[in-house]
Scaffold this active site. Structure first.
Site: not given
Ligand code: NAP
Length: 310
Positions: A225, A273
């Site tokens: 993001r 995006h």
């Molecule tokens: P997720 O499964 O919720 O994973 C988020 C990760 O970030 C987890 O490992 C979490 O730690 C870590 N995290 C959160 N807060 C943190 C902090 N304060 N310090 C350190 N680590 C932290 O999410 P996901 O499904 O992998 O997706 C991640 C992001 O990708 C989404 O939120 C979205 O913004 C982005 N995304 C972008 C696209 C695009 O097309 N560009 C598409 C899809 C998603 P823990 O494991 O310890 O909870």
């Protein structure tokens, strides 16, 4: 009595999702009335995109859950009218797309492909390309997407580290966590991939101080993001060469404003995006699985922690 399932997303998404959602409901044996317009007080589940016109959940008095079509929930997680559980999207199709996009851009920077492709002076200058095992890649965020990206990069032979909020144990990946682990992780990030959610705790994760702690000439790839990066600090680090290149798919304001310096900076790649999209067929199965779980009194998959913001 059929379940009333409201599809609350931009109208054009209905064409993409109607058939896969109906097929997934049928395959799971769920008797449901699926529509874009249902009397709010009779709705049982809301299939939701945060850019929908539905922003006030108060009239949905019978609804049991909001099932988000997007992985990112920053556009809904703070909605104070939402009192029911919120599940985010973890979709195998979206995950595969993200793995492919990140792998492509990591390989591009690792191999210096721009250098070879863009040469127009007809000079024949062979060079020895590095091997993946010589390159250290750090993935910030080890959730559904980050962990899958780590596994793919490991498969190619990269040295892979990761950083998350809570401790992780991923085979072959050197894992760091918490605020104290960030600088240690970034110190080895010849290529950093950002797959963190946008929360108050993750904003400006890459700032002047953390960028300075990365190896000189590092590459940044951000499909997470926009607010994860301090734009001005990144531009300054690009100008000094501390950061060699940034490939950015997400921005604080989208579409990226026409006058934003990222558009014209020679060391920045802007993509609109597109890194990974929710895929209707696989995502519909995930949505319906959660409806079935909820109806059976089981906990929802991929439940959002409203306090943490993801
Ligand atoms: P997720 O499964 O919720 O994973 C988020 C990760 O970030 C987890 O490992 C979490 O730690 C870590 N995290 C959160 N807060 C943190 C902090 N304060 N310090 C350190 N680590 C932290 O999410 P996901 O499904 O992998 O997706 C991640 C992001 O990708 C989404 O939120 C979205 O913004 C982005 N995304 C972008 C696209 C695009 O097309 N560009 C598409 C899809 C998603 P823990 O494991 O310890 O909870």
């Amino acid at each position: 009595m059929p379940l009333n399932v409201l599809f609350a997303a931009r109208p054009e998404r209905w064409e993409t999702y109607e058939t896969p959602l109906r097929a997934a409901l049928k395959a799971a044996g769920v008797d449901a009335h699926l529509a874009q317009d249902i009397a709010p007080e009779t709705v049982d589940y809301i299939v939701y995109a945060p850019n929908s016109t539905l922003q006030d959940f108060t009239p949905y008095t019978r609804a049991k859950a909001v099932l988000n079509l997007w992985a990112g929930v920053e556009g809904i997680v703070g909605n104070e009218t939402l009192k029911i559980p919120l599940a985010r999207m973890v979709d195998p199709g979206l995950t595969r797309g993200m793995v492919e996009w990140v792998t492509g851009h990591v390989l591009r920077h690792h191999l210096g492909m721009d250098t070879d492709i863009q040469r127009s002076d007809a000079k024949w200058e062979p060079r020895t390309l590095p091997l993946a095992e010589e390159r250290s890649v750090v993935v910030l965020g080890l959730g559904a997407l980050g962990a899958a990206v780590c596994t793919a990069l490991l498969g190619l032979g990269f040295r892979v580290s990761g950083w998350s909020r809570s401790p992780k144990d991923i085979a072959g990946v050197t894992c760091f966590h918490g605020p104290d682990g960030l600088n240690t992780a970034l110190a080895r990030a010849e290529i950093a991939v950002l797959l963190l959610p946008d929360t108050p705790a993750t904003q400006n994760t890459l700032n002047a101080q953390t960028l300075a702690g990365m190896p000189q000439g590092a590459f940044i790839i951000n499909p997470g993001r926009g607010p994860l990066i301090d734009d001005d600090a990144l531009l300054a680090a690009l100008d000094t060469g501390q950061i060699a290149h940034a490939t950015l798919d997400v921005f604080r304001v989208e579409p990226l404003p026409k006058d934003h310096p990222f558009w014209t900076h020679p060391q920045v790649t802007v993509t609109p995006h597109i890194a990974a999209e929710t895929r209707a067929i696989t995502a519909s199965r995930v949505i319906v699985e959660n409806i079935c779980r909820s109806e059976a009194g089981q906990p929802l998959l991929h439940l959002v922690d409203r306090a943490l913001g993801y």
